[in-house]
Design a protein around this motif. Sequence first.
Motif, short mmCIF file in Angstrom:
data_model
loop_
_atom_site.label_atom_id
_atom_site.label_comp_id
_atom_site.label_asym_id
_atom_site.label_seq_id
_atom_site.Cartn_x
_atom_site.Cartn_y
_atom_site.Cartn_z
N VAL A 192 47.54 39.68 44.35
CA VAL A 192 48.07 40.13 43.06
C VAL A 192 47.01 40.93 42.30
O VAL A 192 47.30 41.98 41.70
N TYR A 193 45.76 40.44 42.31
CA TYR A 193 44.68 41.18 41.65
C TYR A 193 44.51 42.56 42.29
O TYR A 193 44.32 43.57 41.58
N ARG A 194 44.59 42.63 43.61
CA ARG A 194 44.51 43.91 44.31
C ARG A 194 45.58 44.87 43.80
O ARG A 194 45.30 46.05 43.52
N GLU A 195 46.79 44.38 43.64
CA GLU A 195 47.89 45.22 43.16
C GLU A 195 47.65 45.66 41.71
O GLU A 195 47.90 46.82 41.35
N VAL A 196 47.15 44.74 40.89
CA VAL A 196 46.85 45.07 39.49
C VAL A 196 45.85 46.22 39.41
O VAL A 196 46.01 47.17 38.64
N ILE A 197 44.80 46.14 40.21
CA ILE A 197 43.75 47.16 40.18
C ILE A 197 44.24 48.46 40.78
O ILE A 197 44.04 49.56 40.22
N GLU A 198 44.87 48.39 41.93
CA GLU A 198 45.21 49.62 42.64
C GLU A 198 46.35 50.39 41.99
O GLU A 198 46.50 51.59 42.22
N THR A 199 47.15 49.73 41.16
CA THR A 199 48.22 50.43 40.44
C THR A 199 47.89 50.64 38.96
O THR A 199 48.65 51.28 38.24
N GLY A 200 46.76 50.08 38.53
CA GLY A 200 46.39 50.15 37.12
C GLY A 200 45.45 51.29 36.81
O GLY A 200 45.02 52.04 37.69
N PRO A 201 45.07 51.42 35.54
CA PRO A 201 44.17 52.49 35.12
C PRO A 201 42.72 52.14 35.44
O PRO A 201 42.38 50.98 35.67
N PRO A 202 41.83 53.15 35.43
CA PRO A 202 40.42 52.87 35.71
C PRO A 202 39.74 52.02 34.65
O PRO A 202 38.65 51.48 34.90
N GLU A 203 40.35 51.90 33.47
CA GLU A 203 39.78 51.02 32.44
C GLU A 203 39.80 49.55 32.87
O GLU A 203 39.09 48.73 32.32
N ALA A 204 40.63 49.21 33.86
CA ALA A 204 40.71 47.84 34.37
C ALA A 204 39.70 47.65 35.49
O ALA A 204 39.59 48.46 36.40
N SER A 205 38.96 46.54 35.42
CA SER A 205 37.97 46.24 36.46
C SER A 205 37.85 44.72 36.57
O SER A 205 38.81 44.00 36.37
N GLY A 206 36.65 44.23 36.89
CA GLY A 206 36.44 42.79 36.98
C GLY A 206 36.15 42.35 38.39
O GLY A 206 35.55 43.08 39.19
N ALA A 207 36.62 41.14 38.75
CA ALA A 207 36.34 40.57 40.07
C ALA A 207 37.22 39.36 40.31
O ALA A 207 37.66 38.69 39.36
N VAL A 208 37.45 39.08 41.58
CA VAL A 208 37.92 37.77 42.01
C VAL A 208 36.69 37.00 42.47
O VAL A 208 35.83 37.56 43.16
N LEU A 209 36.59 35.75 42.10
CA LEU A 209 35.44 34.97 42.51
C LEU A 209 35.83 33.52 42.76
O LEU A 209 36.63 32.94 42.03
N TYR A 210 35.27 32.97 43.82
CA TYR A 210 35.29 31.53 44.03
C TYR A 210 33.98 30.98 43.48
O TYR A 210 32.91 31.59 43.65
N LEU A 211 34.05 29.85 42.85
CA LEU A 211 32.89 29.25 42.21
C LEU A 211 33.10 27.76 42.07
O LEU A 211 34.21 27.24 42.28
N THR A 212 32.03 27.06 41.70
CA THR A 212 32.14 25.65 41.32
C THR A 212 32.66 25.59 39.89
O THR A 212 32.12 26.24 38.99
N GLY A 213 33.73 24.83 39.68
CA GLY A 213 34.30 24.73 38.34
C GLY A 213 33.27 24.30 37.32
O GLY A 213 32.64 23.25 37.48
#
Length: 460
Positions: free
Chosen positions: A232-253
Amino acid sequence: MAPLSKAHTALTALREDLTGDVFAPVDPGYDDARTVFNAMIDRRPAVIAQCADETDVVRSVRFARDLDLPIAVRGGGHSVAGMALNDNGLVIDLRRMHAVTVRPGSMSVRVQGGATMSHLDRATEPHRLATTGGRASTTGVGGFVLGGGSGWLDRTFGLAVDNLLDVELVTADGQSVRANAEENPDLFWALHGGGGNFGVATALTLRLHDLPAFAVALLFYRPEHGPEVIRVYREVIETGPPEASGAVLYLTGPPEEFMPEHLVGKLTCGVLLTYAGTEEDMRKIAQPLLALPHEAEVVGAMPYADVQCMIDDPPGMRNYWSAEYLTGLPDELVDVFATRAWTMPVPTGTQHLLFPLGGAIAEGPADYPVPYRNSPWAVHPFGIWDDRADDERCLRWVRDVRADVRPWSTGAVYLNFVGDEGADRVVAGHGVDDHRRLTAVKTEYDPDNVFRFNHNIPPA
């Protein structure tokens, strides 16, 4: 190495001549002065010169050359390989030189060589201006920019080097020079990704951009939902504007108020969606992510300078990172990335990051030595832990991530994200043809390889 009597006389003169402070191993404060954020680094320079101005830097370089001492340069000290330090050499410590001068009229900012991202972002924020900075407030501006410069704003404003207008540099022979499009253009080109190979950057001038608003959506999901979240994040970025960025991350809560107790200290999947614009517009783009079942959220407008502090890695931890830049993000790779998260060392500060490029990065100047520019996605295994007994498993995990995704790797790499991974990796960070051109510039400006504590480009 110079005779002891000559070295003693020269050190005494350096103490007298410098406006800043000088530390030798016998001096109180020496151990604090040689400490960097990565606790795996323990080096003992012969001399640390904490320079207060450009004149101090010139004197320090000449001191080292007279005594045949190797030179390391410390800006933010954020190199994971500890390149800000050496053993038995001179460290030129720029941290006192952190002034930031904002010039709204020319949409530019002059930043001294020891400034961090926090210095830069806090200075530009009152003017509602910004430029591409690193993803941590403690990163030094100089090393970040000269190494290429990737951050939350790069899809909107380009890489940091795309915004570099001028560099004030002290060369290996102790001379002060400027490099820009008109003066020393070959050197200026080399500073767009060639790092600290060519001298000590005492100040940089960067292009600024309007940033009247900034917003984020920080969402946490159960880790088993990770593959769907990534898609879903991939779709958000690839269809969204360049103003959108960020990351997916796994982490310790993290043990934060917003985090449910059942995820604290446990493997968690997160999304940080950053947006160079209003909260209202960001929420429209984030809607598919918000619609997924999630355990916690922090959503709203937030000053960019505050966002820069959100994933700061604390000092005193053990660090080992790497990266691979990717040809794309197909479903098979999504599954490989998500599966590797289950072997991530938990609980530690380690993060398993996947972030987008594209936008203004891909549209930027093609002739700079930044060969990862056209990669649409990157994987960044970010190992952070505190117990040296975990060294082997944390290092192995980072290397396993790289091995997993190598079938999709372009081979190019952003060198600021990696430690000492060998000469071939440095070439991959510049591109073969550009590395040859960088070697020619290195040979002209530093034929003795005085500045070699970096992702080194040996002179011909």
